[in-house]
Design a protein around this motif. Structure first.
Motif, PDB file in Angstrom:
ATOM      1  N   THR A 146      49.188  33.037  39.744  1.00 52.94           N
ATOM      2  CA  THR A 146      48.564  33.717  38.916  1.00 52.94           C
ATOM      3  C   THR A 146      46.576  33.185  38.381  1.00 52.94           C
ATOM      4  O   THR A 146      47.025  33.487  36.947  1.00 52.94           O
ATOM      5  CB  THR A 146      48.536  35.193  38.340  1.00 52.94           C
ATOM      6  OG1 THR A 146      49.834  35.937  38.877  1.00 52.94           O
ATOM      7  CG2 THR A 146      47.804  36.727  37.609  1.00 52.94           C
ATOM      8  N   SER A 147      46.297  32.807  38.702  1.00 52.96           N
ATOM      9  CA  SER A 147      45.257  31.862  38.752  1.00 52.96           C
ATOM     10  C   SER A 147      44.001  32.194  39.725  1.00 52.96           C
ATOM     11  O   SER A 147      44.078  32.128  40.432  1.00 52.96           O
ATOM     12  CB  SER A 147      45.405  30.742  38.636  1.00 52.96           C
ATOM     13  OG  SER A 147      45.521  29.960  39.235  1.00 52.96           O
ATOM     14  N   ALA A 186      50.547  42.966  39.621  1.00 53.42           N
ATOM     15  CA  ALA A 186      50.129  44.444  39.791  1.00 53.42           C
ATOM     16  C   ALA A 186      51.124  45.396  39.117  1.00 53.42           C
ATOM     17  O   ALA A 186      51.325  46.416  38.848  1.00 53.42           O
ATOM     18  CB  ALA A 186      49.910  44.668  41.087  1.00 53.42           C
ATOM     19  N   GLY A 187      52.306  44.772  38.365  1.00 53.31           N
ATOM     20  CA  GLY A 187      53.569  45.499  38.318  1.00 53.31           C
ATOM     21  C   GLY A 187      54.640  45.909  38.313  1.00 53.31           C
ATOM     22  O   GLY A 187      54.532  45.311  38.804  1.00 53.31           O
ATOM     23  N   PRO A 188      55.897  45.576  37.902  1.00 54.66           N
ATOM     24  CA  PRO A 188      55.846  47.212  36.772  1.00 54.66           C
ATOM     25  C   PRO A 188      56.114  45.991  35.925  1.00 54.66           C
ATOM     26  O   PRO A 188      55.609  46.512  34.474  1.00 54.66           O
ATOM     27  CB  PRO A 188      57.297  48.138  37.311  1.00 54.66           C
ATOM     28  CG  PRO A 188      57.941  46.806  37.436  1.00 54.66           C
ATOM     29  CD  PRO A 188      57.069  46.450  38.910  1.00 54.66           C
ATOM     30  N   GLU A 189      56.243  45.181  35.632  1.00 50.63           N
ATOM     31  CA  GLU A 189      56.461  44.006  34.073  1.00 50.63           C
ATOM     32  C   GLU A 189      55.669  42.904  34.367  1.00 50.63           C
ATOM     33  O   GLU A 189      54.614  41.857  35.454  1.00 50.63           O
ATOM     34  CB  GLU A 189      57.921  43.347  33.631  1.00 50.63           C
ATOM     35  CG  GLU A 189      58.922  44.748  34.181  1.00 50.63           C
ATOM     36  CD  GLU A 189      59.331  45.533  32.893  1.00 50.63           C
ATOM     37  OE1 GLU A 189      58.492  45.133  31.761  1.00 50.63           O
ATOM     38  OE2 GLU A 189      59.356  46.611  33.130  1.00 50.63           O
ATOM     39  N   PRO A 190      54.989  43.162  32.842  1.00 51.77           N
ATOM     40  CA  PRO A 190      53.957  41.300  33.110  1.00 51.77           C
ATOM     41  C   PRO A 190      54.674  40.119  33.186  1.00 51.77           C
ATOM     42  O   PRO A 190      56.336  40.068  33.935  1.00 51.77           O
ATOM     43  CB  PRO A 190      53.966  41.384  31.486  1.00 51.77           C
ATOM     44  CG  PRO A 190      54.640  41.828  30.653  1.00 51.77           C
ATOM     45  CD  PRO A 190      55.389  42.980  31.482  1.00 51.77           C
ATOM     46  N   HIS A 191      54.134  39.223  33.924  1.00 56.37           N
ATOM     47  CA  HIS A 191      54.823  37.853  34.120  1.00 56.37           C
ATOM     48  C   HIS A 191      54.480  36.939  33.519  1.00 56.37           C
ATOM     49  O   HIS A 191      53.095  35.932  33.581  1.00 56.37           O
ATOM     50  CB  HIS A 191      55.348  37.869  35.900  1.00 56.37           C
ATOM     51  CG  HIS A 191      55.767  36.877  36.650  1.00 56.37           C
ATOM     52  ND1 HIS A 191      57.373  36.354  36.284  1.00 56.37           N
ATOM     53  CD2 HIS A 191      54.988  35.779  37.017  1.00 56.37           C
ATOM     54  CE1 HIS A 191      57.634  35.547  37.066  1.00 56.37           C
ATOM     55  NE2 HIS A 191      55.986  34.961  37.488  1.00 56.37           N
ATOM     56  N   GLY A 223      53.623  35.718  30.796  1.00 58.42           N
ATOM     57  CA  GLY A 223      53.201  36.145  29.315  1.00 58.42           C
ATOM     58  C   GLY A 223      51.605  36.223  29.931  1.00 58.42           C
ATOM     59  O   GLY A 223      51.460  36.869  29.730  1.00 58.42           O
ATOM     60  N   ILE A 224      51.330  36.646  31.797  1.00 63.26           N
ATOM     61  CA  ILE A 224      50.395  37.228  31.981  1.00 63.26           C
ATOM     62  C   ILE A 224      51.036  38.780  32.022  1.00 63.26           C
ATOM     63  O   ILE A 224      51.702  39.897  32.252  1.00 63.26           O
ATOM     64  CB  ILE A 224      50.112  36.814  33.277  1.00 63.26           C
ATOM     65  CG1 ILE A 224      50.264  35.222  32.795  1.00 63.26           C
ATOM     66  CG2 ILE A 224      49.195  38.151  33.987  1.00 63.26           C
ATOM     67  CD1 ILE A 224      50.365  35.007  34.344  1.00 63.26           C
ATOM     68  N   PRO A 225      49.844  39.687  31.230  1.00 62.36           N
ATOM     69  CA  PRO A 225      49.645  41.027  31.376  1.00 62.36           C
ATOM     70  C   PRO A 225      49.463  41.764  32.864  1.00 62.36           C
ATOM     71  O   PRO A 225      48.985  41.575  33.779  1.00 62.36           O
ATOM     72  CB  PRO A 225      48.230  41.280  30.131  1.00 62.36           C
ATOM     73  CG  PRO A 225      47.681  40.259  30.189  1.00 62.36           C
ATOM     74  CD  PRO A 225      48.331  39.053  30.864  1.00 62.36           C
ATOM     75  N   THR A 227      38.321  36.364  37.209  1.00 61.18           N
ATOM     76  CA  THR A 227      39.410  37.224  36.597  1.00 61.18           C
ATOM     77  C   THR A 227      39.706  38.713  36.237  1.00 61.18           C
ATOM     78  O   THR A 227      38.509  38.830  35.171  1.00 61.18           O
ATOM     79  CB  THR A 227      40.912  36.336  35.599  1.00 61.18           C
ATOM     80  OG1 THR A 227      40.398  35.250  36.362  1.00 61.18           O
ATOM     81  CG2 THR A 227      41.841  37.251  35.256  1.00 61.18           C
ATOM     82  N   ARG A 228      40.430  39.835  36.027  1.00 60.20           N
ATOM     83  CA  ARG A 228      39.738  40.988  35.723  1.00 60.20           C
ATOM     84  C   ARG A 228      41.163  41.453  35.677  1.00 60.20           C
ATOM     85  O   ARG A 228      42.051  41.734  35.814  1.00 60.20           O
ATOM     86  CB  ARG A 228      39.398  42.295  36.580  1.00 60.20           C
ATOM     87  CG  ARG A 228      37.756  41.976  37.239  1.00 60.20           C
ATOM     88  CD  ARG A 228      36.818  42.606  36.633  1.00 60.20           C
ATOM     89  NE  ARG A 228      36.966  43.625  35.936  1.00 60.20           N
ATOM     90  CZ  ARG A 228      36.608  44.826  36.220  1.00 60.20           C
ATOM     91  NH1 ARG A 228      35.396  44.980  36.959  1.00 60.20           N
ATOM     92  NH2 ARG A 228      36.676  45.852  35.366  1.00 60.20           N
ATOM     93  N   ARG A 229      40.739  42.527  34.653  1.00 63.92           N
ATOM     94  CA  ARG A 229      42.593  42.919  34.574  1.00 63.92           C
ATOM     95  C   ARG A 229      41.975  44.802  34.741  1.00 63.92           C
ATOM     96  O   ARG A 229      41.613  45.243  34.031  1.00 63.92           O
ATOM     97  CB  ARG A 229      42.518  43.291  32.865  1.00 63.92           C
ATOM     98  CG  ARG A 229      44.383  43.839  32.460  1.00 63.92           C
ATOM     99  CD  ARG A 229      44.624  43.118  31.012  1.00 63.92           C
ATOM    100  NE  ARG A 229      45.722  43.488  30.820  1.00 63.92           N
ATOM    101  CZ  ARG A 229      46.721  43.928  29.794  1.00 63.92           C
ATOM    102  NH1 ARG A 229      45.478  43.493  28.611  1.00 63.92           N
ATOM    103  NH2 ARG A 229      47.261  44.768  29.503  1.00 63.92           N
ATOM    104  N   PHE A 230      42.618  45.458  35.328  1.00 66.17           N
ATOM    105  CA  PHE A 230      43.053  46.786  35.408  1.00 66.17           C
ATOM    106  C   PHE A 230      44.149  47.709  35.247  1.00 66.17           C
ATOM    107  O   PHE A 230      44.980  47.350  34.838  1.00 66.17           O
ATOM    108  CB  PHE A 230      42.778  47.032  37.502  1.00 66.17           C
ATOM    109  CG  PHE A 230      41.988  46.733  38.261  1.00 66.17           C
ATOM    110  CD1 PHE A 230      40.698  47.121  38.473  1.00 66.17           C
ATOM    111  CD2 PHE A 230      42.344  44.889  38.353  1.00 66.17           C
ATOM    112  CE1 PHE A 230      39.779  46.013  38.803  1.00 66.17           C
ATOM    113  CE2 PHE A 230      41.247  44.195  39.442  1.00 66.17           C
ATOM    114  CZ  PHE A 230      39.673  44.443  39.513  1.00 66.17           C
ATOM    115  N   PRO A 231      44.058  48.969  34.869  1.00 69.92           N
ATOM    116  CA  PRO A 231      44.555  50.620  33.910  1.00 69.92           C
ATOM    117  C   PRO A 231      45.174  50.611  35.271  1.00 69.92           C
ATOM    118  O   PRO A 231      44.928  50.674  36.357  1.00 69.92           O
ATOM    119  CB  PRO A 231      44.011  50.978  33.608  1.00 69.92           C
ATOM    120  CG  PRO A 231      42.367  50.667  34.470  1.00 69.92           C
ATOM    121  CD  PRO A 231      41.660  49.328  34.533  1.00 69.92           C
TER     122      PRO A 231
END
Length: 170
Positions: free
Chosen positions: A72-73, A100-105, A107-109, A131-135
């Motif tokens: 994830t980079s 995408a989830g369900p858990e962080p990997h 240290g990446i949310p 890089t973006r973070r989606f809810p």
């Protein structure tokens, strides 16, 4: 569906052919675009490449890049997009890799997605990364990432055609 129609129309008007290299969206980018009748004439291929081995085998992503920067980079997404552009019959490539989830990997949310858009125009290659973070839950993140990657094709391509885009040295 409005966004998808707008993207499909833009691709057709500008004679763009899309290849995708998708990790966390697993083919959803090309699948969403294919919902629009007639969009198939602008799609070359959609590659779902989860493992490091698949990224290397199909897109020539360097294992050194993955080891140094992680799956994830932006660096990995960059190589994915360039590999999709170089190995297919496309003049635009979109790539993503993320959690995408369900858990962080590592240290990446959850919800973190790294994107790359590569364009071939006037015998040059141009590239954008972000890089973006989606809810949301896993599938909400995947859908938001797929739509976001498609929407930004238009914005980035306009900058490319205006001559103000970041050039990749080949």
């Amino acid at each position: 569906m409005e966004v998808l129609g707008r993207v499909s129309e833009y691709l057709q008007q500008h004679e763009l052919t899309l290849a995708t290299a998708e990790s966390c969206t697993a083919g959803l980018i090309v699948s969403e675009l294919a919902r629009v009748p007639g969009s198939g004439q602008s799609i070359d291929c959609g590659l779902a490449v989860y493992s490091p081995e698949a990224k290397n085998r199909y897109l020539a992503v360097s294992f050194d890049t993955i080891d140094t920067y992680g799956l994830t980079s932006e660096e990995t997404a960059r190589e994915m997009a360039l590999g999709a552009l170089d190995n297919n019959n496309a003049n635009v490539a979109v790539a993503n890799t993320g959690i995408a989830g369900p858990e962080p990997h590592d240290g990446i949310p959850v919800g973190t997605v790294c994107f790359a858009w590569a364009f071939r125009h006037a015998d040059n290659t141009y590239l954008y990364t972000e890089t973006r973070r989606f809810p949301g839950d896993r599938n909400e993140v995947r859908l938001a990432a797929a739509h976001y990657s498609l929407e930004l094709i238009i914005e980035h391509h306009r900058v490319v055609t205006e001559g103000n885009a970041p050039l990749v040295s080949n």
